[in-house]
Design a protein around this motif. Sequence first.
Motif, PDB file in Angstrom:
ATOM      1  N   LEU A 134      -7.067  17.359   2.473  1.00 18.58           N
ATOM      2  CA  LEU A 134      -6.270  16.150   2.713  1.00 18.58           C
ATOM      3  C   LEU A 134      -6.904  14.948   2.015  1.00 18.58           C
ATOM      4  CD1 LEU A 134      -3.698  15.396   4.268  1.00 18.58           C
ATOM      5  CD2 LEU A 134      -5.153  14.704   6.169  1.00 18.58           C
ATOM      6  N   VAL A 135      -8.224  14.846   2.104  1.00 18.69           N
ATOM      7  CA  VAL A 135      -8.929  13.755   1.436  1.00 18.69           C
ATOM      8  C   VAL A 135      -8.784  13.884  -0.081  1.00 18.69           C
ATOM      9  CG1 VAL A 135     -11.203  12.759   0.998  1.00 18.69           C
ATOM     10  CG2 VAL A 135     -10.576  13.449   3.315  1.00 18.69           C
ATOM     11  N   LEU A 181      -3.527  11.306  -5.309  1.00 18.94           N
ATOM     12  CA  LEU A 181      -2.281  10.547  -5.332  1.00 18.94           C
ATOM     13  C   LEU A 181      -2.533   9.051  -5.476  1.00 18.94           C
ATOM     14  CD1 LEU A 181      -0.219  12.404  -2.564  1.00 18.94           C
ATOM     15  CD2 LEU A 181       0.095  12.549  -5.034  1.00 18.94           C
ATOM     16  N   ARG A 182      -3.500   8.541  -4.730  1.00 12.76           N
ATOM     17  CA  ARG A 182      -3.754   7.099  -4.738  1.00 12.76           C
ATOM     18  C   ARG A 182      -4.450   6.620  -6.010  1.00 12.76           C
ATOM     19  NH1 ARG A 182      -3.660   4.297   0.248  1.00 12.76           N
ATOM     20  NH2 ARG A 182      -3.193   5.614   2.044  1.00 12.76           N
ATOM     21  N   ARG A 197      -1.969   7.076  -9.681  1.00 13.91           N
ATOM     22  CA  ARG A 197      -1.521   5.768  -9.199  1.00 13.91           C
ATOM     23  C   ARG A 197      -0.279   5.280  -9.966  1.00 13.91           C
ATOM     24  NH1 ARG A 197      -3.860   1.684  -6.328  1.00 13.91           N
ATOM     25  NH2 ARG A 197      -3.089  -0.428  -6.748  1.00 13.91           N
ATOM     26  N   TYR A 213      -6.324  15.409  -1.743  1.00 15.89           N
ATOM     27  CA  TYR A 213      -4.952  15.082  -2.131  1.00 15.89           C
ATOM     28  C   TYR A 213      -4.725  13.565  -2.092  1.00 15.89           C
ATOM     29  CZ  TYR A 213      -3.994  20.072  -1.388  1.00 15.89           C
ATOM     30  OH  TYR A 213      -3.989  21.425  -1.441  1.00 15.89           O
ATOM     31  N   ASP A 214      -5.249  12.932  -1.060  1.00 15.29           N
ATOM     32  CA  ASP A 214      -5.077  11.486  -0.925  1.00 15.29           C
ATOM     33  C   ASP A 214      -5.691  10.759  -2.124  1.00 15.29           C
ATOM     34  OD1 ASP A 214      -4.528   9.037   0.941  1.00 15.29           O
ATOM     35  OD2 ASP A 214      -6.606   8.795   0.301  1.00 15.29           O
ATOM     36  N   HIS A 215      -6.890  11.216  -2.530  1.00 17.99           N
ATOM     37  CA  HIS A 215      -7.564  10.587  -3.673  1.00 17.99           C
ATOM     38  C   HIS A 215      -6.764  10.814  -4.954  1.00 17.99           C
ATOM     39  CE1 HIS A 215     -10.751   9.224  -6.319  1.00 17.99           C
ATOM     40  NE2 HIS A 215     -10.608  10.353  -7.017  1.00 17.99           N
TER      41      HIS A 215
END
Length: 493
Positions: A231-232, A238-239, A243, A234-236
Amino acid sequence: MRTTLYILCCLLIITGCKKNDEYLPPNFNYPIPQVNITENVNVGAYFYNYTAADWSKGISDTPLLGNYNALNVATMDQERKWADSAGVDFFIFNWNGASAGDPILNSFAGERSSNVKMVINYNTAHINASNASPVTGAKLATLIREFKSLSASHFNKDYYYKIDGQPVVLITPLNLASSKAASIDYPAVMAALRCEPVQAHLRQVRAIFDHKRLQWLNEVVDLTHIPLSKLVQYDHQLRTGCRKEMKALTEIIYLFDVYIAVANVARTKQLCYARALPKLENVMRIAGLFHPSLEQAVPNHISFTTESNVAFLTGANMAGKSTFMKSFGIAVYLSHMGFPVAAGKMEFSVKDGLFSTINVPDSLEHGYSHFYAEVLRVKRVAEEVGASKDLVVIFDELFKGTNVKDAFDATLAITSAFSAHTNSFFIISSHIIEVGEALRERGGSYQFLYLPTIMEGNVPRYTYRLTTGITGDRHGMIIIENEGLIELIRKRE
């Protein structure tokens, strides 16, 4: 109303026909009989751009202009004059893709000395379209690209022929063949054109998710049990890593959110989309206008032209003047944004701005009284109008912050002065009905409208229906008496 239809044979130059063609006489110069009609019609003539190369093909007859070159300025000017005298509304120019920069179109657009307008005949031969080889994929992309180019170059110009504000385009060949496979399904083509803006967004979304940096999304199967470490990660990705793509994606989502919300409101409130017209037409017509926040609102009609650019509005208190003007202002504002409007139908020439003086406040900070604030607002409008801007202006009860005599003189003078600027449209309301009478005596580009009051005993009933004329209603004291204000003040403990 045009009672007789004429066609200029000098403009209908048709080549490639056999001598015994059943549709054409054997001689180039032939009379066209007068055709009586019973209603107004639109008349067009096909314009063939003959050049020296065409005359060398052995054409036996000689036109009135000789073996002319259609690109010659004098030739175009003469043909326009003939068309004007015969009541021809438009010339039809062939366009086949290869002639995107056709000098004949530019020549016509550059010399505007007549009322004759342009219609483009879009020839589909260059995209080789049929139902067996339908207008999809690259062919549809070509058609859309070319229509966009034509729109920017010609369709949206004042010299282009329009019906109800929409450009008229001929599409040939029609391919009305006996074989369905050899025909073109034009309704399907038009549906594809209408859906193109949405499809363009969807293609952008697909391109984002097809990018190699987002291929890992296809590997995620169980979205309900994603480990924290993943999850971490994937979050990195995407963000940070994606970006730019995520920003583009969220903007598309915002757009669709707006599209859906606007469409839902338009359907629920029964709004319509207004037709934008060129500035030079200088018209505004609204049928069934109502305030979008009112349930069971009474619709009204109003129109403006160069000859009738000032609406002087009267009516008793609570008759609906301010609500009507707010409805009008909202419709003008939303229509220029491209949003649906609260009306049954609306068409308008594009204007440069909208000014209103509804509920103008005073200013303690600047030391402005209500009257002076009104004067400054009118001054601002006068400066803009004086700069030759095309405006829509709404004045609700001009100069109500001063005495009746000054208000009468000022309203009469200001309204009269603004009426001379026929490129702008004005709604001016007033309780001083004597101003309306004075304007009517002077004559000019005024229309006089009022919202009537029907007295049922001592109780006023308001129709909210716009009516032609100047009101004679004076019911302020009746309302005061009905509320018992005088008795309440005189009452002693």
